[in-house]
Scaffold this active site. Structure first.
Site, PDB file in Angstrom:
ATOM      1  N   GLY A  95      -0.208  -2.381   6.154  1.00 14.76           N
ATOM      2  CA  GLY A  95      -0.072  -3.639   6.880  1.00 14.76           C
ATOM      3  C   GLY A  95      -1.327  -4.463   6.753  1.00 14.76           C
ATOM      4  O   GLY A  95      -2.177  -4.195   5.890  1.00 14.76           O
ATOM      5  N   HIS A  96      -1.452  -5.430   7.627  1.00 10.66           N
ATOM      6  CA  HIS A  96      -2.567  -6.367   7.535  1.00 10.66           C
ATOM      7  C   HIS A  96      -3.872  -5.644   7.875  1.00 10.66           C
ATOM      8  O   HIS A  96      -4.125  -5.264   9.018  1.00 10.66           O
ATOM      9  CB  HIS A  96      -2.311  -7.535   8.492  1.00 10.66           C
ATOM     10  CG  HIS A  96      -3.331  -8.604   8.365  1.00 10.66           C
ATOM     11  ND1 HIS A  96      -4.137  -8.983   9.405  1.00 10.66           N
ATOM     12  CD2 HIS A  96      -3.701  -9.346   7.301  1.00 10.66           C
ATOM     13  CE1 HIS A  96      -4.966  -9.939   8.973  1.00 10.66           C
ATOM     14  NE2 HIS A  96      -4.709 -10.176   7.714  1.00 10.66           N
ATOM     15  N   GLY A  97      -4.705  -5.414   6.850  1.00 13.71           N
ATOM     16  CA  GLY A  97      -5.860  -4.533   6.985  1.00 13.71           C
ATOM     17  C   GLY A  97      -6.847  -4.956   8.050  1.00 13.71           C
ATOM     18  O   GLY A  97      -7.395  -4.108   8.770  1.00 13.71           O
TER      19      GLY A  97
ATOM     20  N   THR B 233       0.830  -1.216   0.000  1.00 12.08           N
ATOM     21  CA  THR B 233       0.000   0.000   0.000  1.00 12.08           C
ATOM     22  C   THR B 233       0.864   1.266   0.000  1.00 12.08           C
ATOM     23  O   THR B 233       1.986   1.236   0.487  1.00 12.08           O
ATOM     24  CB  THR B 233      -0.833  -0.062   1.294  1.00 12.08           C
ATOM     25  OG1 THR B 233      -1.717  -1.140   1.165  1.00 12.08           O
ATOM     26  CG2 THR B 233      -1.574   1.195   1.590  1.00 12.08           C
TER      27      THR B 233
ATOM     28  N   ARG C 215     -13.970  -7.721  -0.831  1.00  9.10           N
ATOM     29  CA  ARG C 215     -13.361  -7.437   0.484  1.00  9.10           C
ATOM     30  C   ARG C 215     -13.021  -5.938   0.599  1.00  9.10           C
ATOM     31  O   ARG C 215     -12.428  -5.347  -0.289  1.00  9.10           O
ATOM     32  CB  ARG C 215     -12.080  -8.271   0.630  1.00  9.10           C
ATOM     33  CG  ARG C 215     -11.300  -8.034   1.932  1.00  9.10           C
ATOM     34  CD  ARG C 215     -10.138  -7.093   1.732  1.00  9.10           C
ATOM     35  NE  ARG C 215      -9.214  -7.089   2.869  1.00  9.10           N
ATOM     36  CZ  ARG C 215      -8.173  -6.266   2.968  1.00  9.10           C
ATOM     37  NH1 ARG C 215      -7.907  -5.411   2.019  1.00  9.10           N
ATOM     38  NH2 ARG C 215      -7.402  -6.317   4.026  1.00  9.10           N
ATOM     39  N   VAL C 216     -13.447  -5.344   1.696  1.00  6.13           N
ATOM     40  CA  VAL C 216     -13.094  -3.945   1.959  1.00  6.13           C
ATOM     41  C   VAL C 216     -12.056  -3.945   3.073  1.00  6.13           C
ATOM     42  O   VAL C 216     -12.272  -4.520   4.134  1.00  6.13           O
ATOM     43  CB  VAL C 216     -14.331  -3.119   2.372  1.00  6.13           C
ATOM     44  CG1 VAL C 216     -13.927  -1.703   2.742  1.00  6.13           C
ATOM     45  CG2 VAL C 216     -15.351  -3.107   1.247  1.00  6.13           C
ATOM     46  N   GLY C 217     -10.927  -3.315   2.811  1.00  3.45           N
ATOM     47  CA  GLY C 217      -9.841  -3.283   3.788  1.00  3.45           C
ATOM     48  C   GLY C 217      -9.872  -2.038   4.643  1.00  3.45           C
ATOM     49  O   GLY C 217     -10.792  -1.223   4.568  1.00  3.45           O
TER      50      GLY C 217
HETATM   51  N1  ASP Z   1      -3.602  -2.359   4.480  1.00  6.70           N
HETATM   52  C1  ASP Z   1      -3.763  -2.903   3.149  1.00  6.70           C
HETATM   53  C2  ASP Z   1      -5.026  -3.742   3.120  1.00  6.70           C
HETATM   54  O1  ASP Z   1      -5.209  -4.554   3.989  1.00  6.70           O
HETATM   55  C3  ASP Z   1      -2.618  -3.727   2.680  1.00  6.70           C
HETATM   56  C4  ASP Z   1      -1.269  -3.073   2.767  1.00  6.70           C
HETATM   57  O2  ASP Z   1      -1.041  -2.196   3.571  1.00  6.70           O
HETATM   58  O3  ASP Z   1      -0.406  -3.460   1.998  1.00  6.70           O
HETATM   59  O4  ASP Z   1      -5.791  -3.620   2.210  1.00  6.70           O
END
Ligand code: ASP
Length: 310
Positions: A219-221, A167, A195-197
């Site tokens: 990071g991990h959304g 991201t 999917r909505v992050g």
């Molecule tokens: N935060 C983003 C998501 O989960 C992924 C990322 O940061 O690379 O969509």
């Protein structure tokens, strides 16, 4: 007020052969965004310019270069927030446009809503005259290769958590002391369709408040959403923590409470900034005065002149 712009090109593990690509892209986008501030432009204009440049750069998981969902398609999320008014605009699961961050800004400027999703976001884009681009133009060979690899039953678990990121995001304070943030992403590799992050969700994928500061995370959304990472950092700053300490505290909470890894760029209202991460790497760059700061690995902090083109 001393203007500042800080950006990231995603947290995770960056393969050796892509390190230079990833770190030169953030340096150049930081220069681009900072030029807007130096010309007297607003923090909002600067973060949108920097994120647009990163979306147009195929090295990142945003715009062209986005990761693919489980069906091999591109669905993107983006957000902008204006710290002066707390106005915010976002899009989620949007397809066939080059610059989701600009559409998020149009949602903020031209509608009474905060977030438009999927088909409705595309319809709004058409109504605003945003050109539609073929999906193929957003897909790189690298993204397709990673998608295929991750569909394989022997997919590496490290790649599964950390290799799916990339991201992009920016935070800025302008000469008038106004603060803004912007974040844009293709999301998580092989995500379910629809999917909505975190990126499209206010307080998670970004927050900006002139009274406190601004954050753009990566990071991990799903983990970011569970702890509302961006707002949590501003909360710690409201309690008297520095941008750096607040970022570290919130990232530690995300790791200990939900096992999530990631990174953030943060500014406070005085223009003090931080680029912090709990993932293995995060490419970042910060521009202030005549200096460009940047790094990728933990503890790394290089400094060069803003005019140095390398
Ligand atoms: N935060 C983003 C998501 O989960 C992924 C990322 O940061 O690379 O969509």
């Amino acid at each position: 007020m001393l203007p500042v712009l800080v950006i990231h090109g995603g947290a995770g593990h960056i393969p050796k052969e892509r390190v230079e690509l990833s770190s030169s892209g953030v340096r150049s986008a930081a220069r681009g965004g900072y030029a807007v501030l130096q010309g007297g432009g607003s923090a909002m204009d600067a973060v949108v310019e920097a994120v647009t440049q990163l979306e147009n750069n195929p090295a990142y998981n945003a715009g062209c270069g986005s990761v693919l969902n489980v069906k091999g398609e591109v669905e993107m999320d983006a957000i902008v927030m204006d710290g002066k008014t707390l106005a915010c605009g976002a899009v989620s699961a949007v397809r066939n446009i080059a610059n989701p961050v600009q559409l998020a800004r149009l949602v903020m400027d031209k509608t009474s809503h905060l977030c438009l999703t999927a088909g409705g976001a595309s319809q709004f884009a058409r109504a605003m005259g945003v050109p539609e681009v073929p999906e193929e133009s957003l897909i790189t060979d690298y993204a397709r290769m990673r998608w295929k690899k991750n569909l394989a039953p022997d997919a590496n678990p490290v790649e599964s958590q950390m290799g799916k990121m990339g991201t992009v995001g920016a935070v800025a304070v302008d000469v008038e002391g106004n603060i803004a943030c912007a974040t844009s992403t293709g999301g998580m590799l092989n995500k379910m369709e629809g999917r909505v992050g975190d990126t499209a969700c206010i307080g998670c994928g970004g927050y900006a408040d002139n009274m406190v500061g601004a954050v753009s995370p990566t990071g991990h959304g799903e983990a970011i959403m569970k702890v509302t990472l961006s707002r949590l950092i501003l909360f710690h700053m409201e309690q008297g923590q520095s941008a750096e300490a607040a970022s570290d505290l919130a990232l530690a909470t995300m790791k200990s409470r939900v096992g999530g890894l990631g990174g953030v760029v943060t500014v406070d209202r005085q223009g003090r900034w931080a680029a912090r991460f709990s993932s293995r790497q995060m490419s970042w760059a910060a521009a202030q005065k005549d200096t460009l700061h940047h790094g990728l690995n933990a503890g790394e902090h290089f400094i060069q002149s803003i005019d140095d083109p390398h």
